[in-house]
Design a protein around this motif. Sequence first.
Motif, PDB file in Angstrom:
ATOM      1  N   VAL A   1      27.422  69.937  20.666  1.00  0.00           N
ATOM      2  CA  VAL A   1      27.437  68.476  20.634  1.00  0.00           C
ATOM      3  C   VAL A   1      27.128  67.988  19.218  1.00  0.00           C
ATOM      4  N   ASP A   2      26.209  68.666  18.531  1.00  0.00           N
ATOM      5  CA  ASP A   2      25.920  68.310  17.132  1.00  0.00           C
ATOM      6  C   ASP A   2      27.158  68.475  16.259  1.00  0.00           C
ATOM      7  N   GLY A   3      27.869  69.599  16.444  1.00  0.00           N
ATOM      8  CA  GLY A   3      29.060  69.855  15.644  1.00  0.00           C
ATOM      9  C   GLY A   3      30.144  68.822  15.899  1.00  0.00           C
ATOM     10  N   ILE A   4      30.311  68.448  17.142  1.00  0.00           N
ATOM     11  CA  ILE A   4      31.327  67.444  17.482  1.00  0.00           C
ATOM     12  C   ILE A   4      30.937  66.087  16.906  1.00  0.00           C
ATOM     13  N   ALA A   5      29.652  65.731  17.008  1.00  0.00           N
ATOM     14  CA  ALA A   5      29.195  64.454  16.460  1.00  0.00           C
ATOM     15  C   ALA A   5      29.509  64.360  14.970  1.00  0.00           C
ATOM     16  N   ALA A   6      29.276  65.454  14.237  1.00  0.00           N
ATOM     17  CA  ALA A   6      29.566  65.458  12.803  1.00  0.00           C
ATOM     18  C   ALA A   6      31.063  65.374  12.546  1.00  0.00           C
ATOM     19  N   GLN A   7      31.850  66.077  13.357  1.00  0.00           N
ATOM     20  CA  GLN A   7      33.293  66.131  13.134  1.00  0.00           C
ATOM     21  C   GLN A   7      33.972  64.788  13.387  1.00  0.00           C
ATOM     22  N   VAL A   8      33.425  63.989  14.288  1.00  0.00           N
ATOM     23  CA  VAL A   8      34.067  62.700  14.595  1.00  0.00           C
ATOM     24  C   VAL A   8      33.399  61.536  13.878  1.00  0.00           C
ATOM     25  N   GLY A   9      32.427  61.833  13.016  1.00  0.00           N
ATOM     26  CA  GLY A   9      31.841  60.772  12.210  1.00  0.00           C
ATOM     27  C   GLY A   9      30.706  60.011  12.854  1.00  0.00           C
ATOM     28  N   LEU A  10      30.112  60.563  13.921  1.00  0.00           N
ATOM     29  CA  LEU A  10      28.976  59.899  14.573  1.00  0.00           C
ATOM     30  C   LEU A  10      27.636  60.484  14.143  1.00  0.00           C
ATOM     31  N   GLY A  11      27.683  61.475  13.261  1.00  0.00           N
ATOM     32  CA  GLY A  11      26.477  61.962  12.615  1.00  0.00           C
ATOM     33  C   GLY A  11      25.650  62.932  13.416  1.00  0.00           C
ATOM     34  N   THR A  12      24.973  62.449  14.436  1.00  0.00           N
ATOM     35  CA  THR A  12      24.033  63.288  15.181  1.00  0.00           C
ATOM     36  C   THR A  12      24.378  63.309  16.662  1.00  0.00           C
ATOM     37  N   ALA A  13      23.851  64.325  17.342  1.00  0.00           N
ATOM     38  CA  ALA A  13      24.054  64.416  18.785  1.00  0.00           C
ATOM     39  C   ALA A  13      23.467  63.202  19.490  1.00  0.00           C
ATOM     40  N   ALA A  14      22.324  62.717  18.999  1.00  0.00           N
ATOM     41  CA  ALA A  14      21.692  61.543  19.612  1.00  0.00           C
ATOM     42  C   ALA A  14      22.605  60.322  19.524  1.00  0.00           C
ATOM     43  N   ASN A  15      23.261  60.169  18.392  1.00  0.00           N
ATOM     44  CA  ASN A  15      24.170  59.027  18.208  1.00  0.00           C
ATOM     45  C   ASN A  15      25.385  59.165  19.129  1.00  0.00           C
ATOM     46  N   LEU A  16      25.912  60.388  19.246  1.00  0.00           N
ATOM     47  CA  LEU A  16      27.042  60.627  20.141  1.00  0.00           C
ATOM     48  C   LEU A  16      26.645  60.330  21.593  1.00  0.00           C
ATOM     49  N   ARG A  17      25.460  60.770  21.977  1.00  0.00           N
ATOM     50  CA  ARG A  17      24.994  60.502  23.351  1.00  0.00           C
ATOM     51  C   ARG A  17      24.871  58.996  23.600  1.00  0.00           C
ATOM     52  N   LEU A  18      24.379  58.283  22.610  1.00  0.00           N
ATOM     53  CA  LEU A  18      24.224  56.837  22.739  1.00  0.00           C
ATOM     54  C   LEU A  18      25.562  56.168  23.016  1.00  0.00           C
ATOM     55  N   HIS A  19      26.587  56.526  22.230  1.00  0.00           N
ATOM     56  CA  HIS A  19      27.903  55.904  22.399  1.00  0.00           C
ATOM     57  C   HIS A  19      28.574  56.362  23.692  1.00  0.00           C
ATOM     58  N   PHE A  20      28.366  57.604  24.081  1.00  0.00           N
ATOM     59  CA  PHE A  20      28.912  58.091  25.346  1.00  0.00           C
ATOM     60  C   PHE A  20      28.332  57.300  26.515  1.00  0.00           C
ATOM     61  N   ARG A  21      27.029  57.133  26.499  1.00  0.00           N
ATOM     62  CA  ARG A  21      26.380  56.386  27.572  1.00  0.00           C
ATOM     63  C   ARG A  21      26.892  54.944  27.614  1.00  0.00           C
ATOM     64  N   ARG A  22      27.016  54.340  26.455  1.00  0.00           N
ATOM     65  CA  ARG A  22      27.432  52.937  26.397  1.00  0.00           C
ATOM     66  C   ARG A  22      28.860  52.747  26.884  1.00  0.00           C
ATOM     67  N   LEU A  23      29.765  53.651  26.506  1.00  0.00           N
ATOM     68  CA  LEU A  23      31.175  53.481  26.837  1.00  0.00           C
ATOM     69  C   LEU A  23      31.577  54.145  28.147  1.00  0.00           C
ATOM     70  N   LEU A  24      30.966  55.280  28.487  1.00  0.00           N
ATOM     71  CA  LEU A  24      31.420  56.072  29.629  1.00  0.00           C
ATOM     72  C   LEU A  24      30.378  56.236  30.725  1.00  0.00           C
ATOM     73  N   ASP A  25      29.128  55.874  30.424  1.00  0.00           N
ATOM     74  CA  ASP A  25      28.033  55.992  31.384  1.00  0.00           C
ATOM     75  C   ASP A  25      27.791  57.439  31.815  1.00  0.00           C
ATOM     76  N   VAL A  26      28.099  58.387  30.955  1.00  0.00           N
ATOM     77  CA  VAL A  26      27.751  59.789  31.175  1.00  0.00           C
ATOM     78  C   VAL A  26      27.306  60.365  29.833  1.00  0.00           C
ATOM     79  N   SER A  27      26.638  61.520  29.868  1.00  0.00           N
ATOM     80  CA  SER A  27      26.272  62.199  28.632  1.00  0.00           C
ATOM     81  C   SER A  27      27.412  63.122  28.213  1.00  0.00           C
ATOM     82  N   PRO A  28      27.476  63.529  26.941  1.00  0.00           N
ATOM     83  CA  PRO A  28      28.497  64.496  26.525  1.00  0.00           C
ATOM     84  C   PRO A  28      28.460  65.783  27.348  1.00  0.00           C
ATOM     85  N   SER A  29      27.268  66.273  27.668  1.00  0.00           N
ATOM     86  CA  SER A  29      27.156  67.512  28.455  1.00  0.00           C
ATOM     87  C   SER A  29      27.712  67.332  29.855  1.00  0.00           C
TER      88      SER A  29
END
Length: 315
Positions: free
Chosen positions: A277-305
């Motif tokens: 999840v950290d690697g994906i966050a960096a690859q798509v420009g969201l920086g950290t896994a925490a930031n990716l989780r935040l946007h996932f929750r906001r848009l999809l209401d699920v976690s990346p995992s």
Amino acid sequence: MQRPHQVVVLVLDGALPLDVGIPAEVFHPESGFPYEVSTCGVTAGTVPAHGDFGYTVSRGLEALADADTIVVPGYAPAGRPIPVGVGEALRKAASRGARIASICYGAFAVAEAGLLDGLRATTHWDAAEKLAERHPQVTVEPNVLFVDEGDILTSAGAAAGLDLCLHIVRRDLGVGAANEIARGLVTAPYRAGGQAQYLPKTTSATRGETLAATREWALKRLDQQLTVAGLAAHARMSPRTFMRRFTEETGSTPLQWIHRARVDTARELLESTKLSVDGIAAQVGLGTAANLRLHFRRLLDVSPSEYRATFAGRG
């Protein structure tokens, strides 16, 4: 062996040919995905279409009893009363849990069946006011491509039905499957439901795909810092003009669009790779896994995992 998901296209008199063809193409079993699509009418036989066309359907309304998803294409004239039995068949299907989707004027049939009461819905912009007047218990949103209310979905005119059907595939099987079908159809893999549909305006000439090249440029640089100033410079516009044009074309601000693009790219990487999840966050420009989780929750209401556990390997 698991039974394929049964998609039944309900062809009513005056059906619009493109509206009928869209689900037939998207859910075609030759795509390699677990759908089986068929058509039906009020009765078996020939159904006259809008224009110099006709459809031969082998089944009547009894086909809806086994459908997992029912698609109601648009028909002309918009708002013509549906035949006796159609409303009851749709209500019965909905009560047992079938998903019902309409394209264009098909929303009138779903509304007449009483299935849109208390929900948001859309249809082609030129009939939205009529739909709202006839069905005041429906919240009509005339400026969007499609509306997803769970088991009831509606879309705007013609090509928006393609966006809706790909959205359904994305819900069922994930981004990778929807993208693969979109590539086969040579169409954009994702247009958000909230994107504006065409509305007649004196400035309508400025609408369309003026900024398509800039959006494509941005999609290739999601891992980099993207600013309105940088995007405007690529489009050779002032930031103010760029913001206005971009919102007209996409129905969202540039930064909202970039966030959504980053999440969608992350979704595909979660489905198709074993990157962390950290690697994906960096690859798509969201920086950290925490930031990716935040946007996932906001848009999809699920976690990346949770998303990966559901969709990994589906495509």
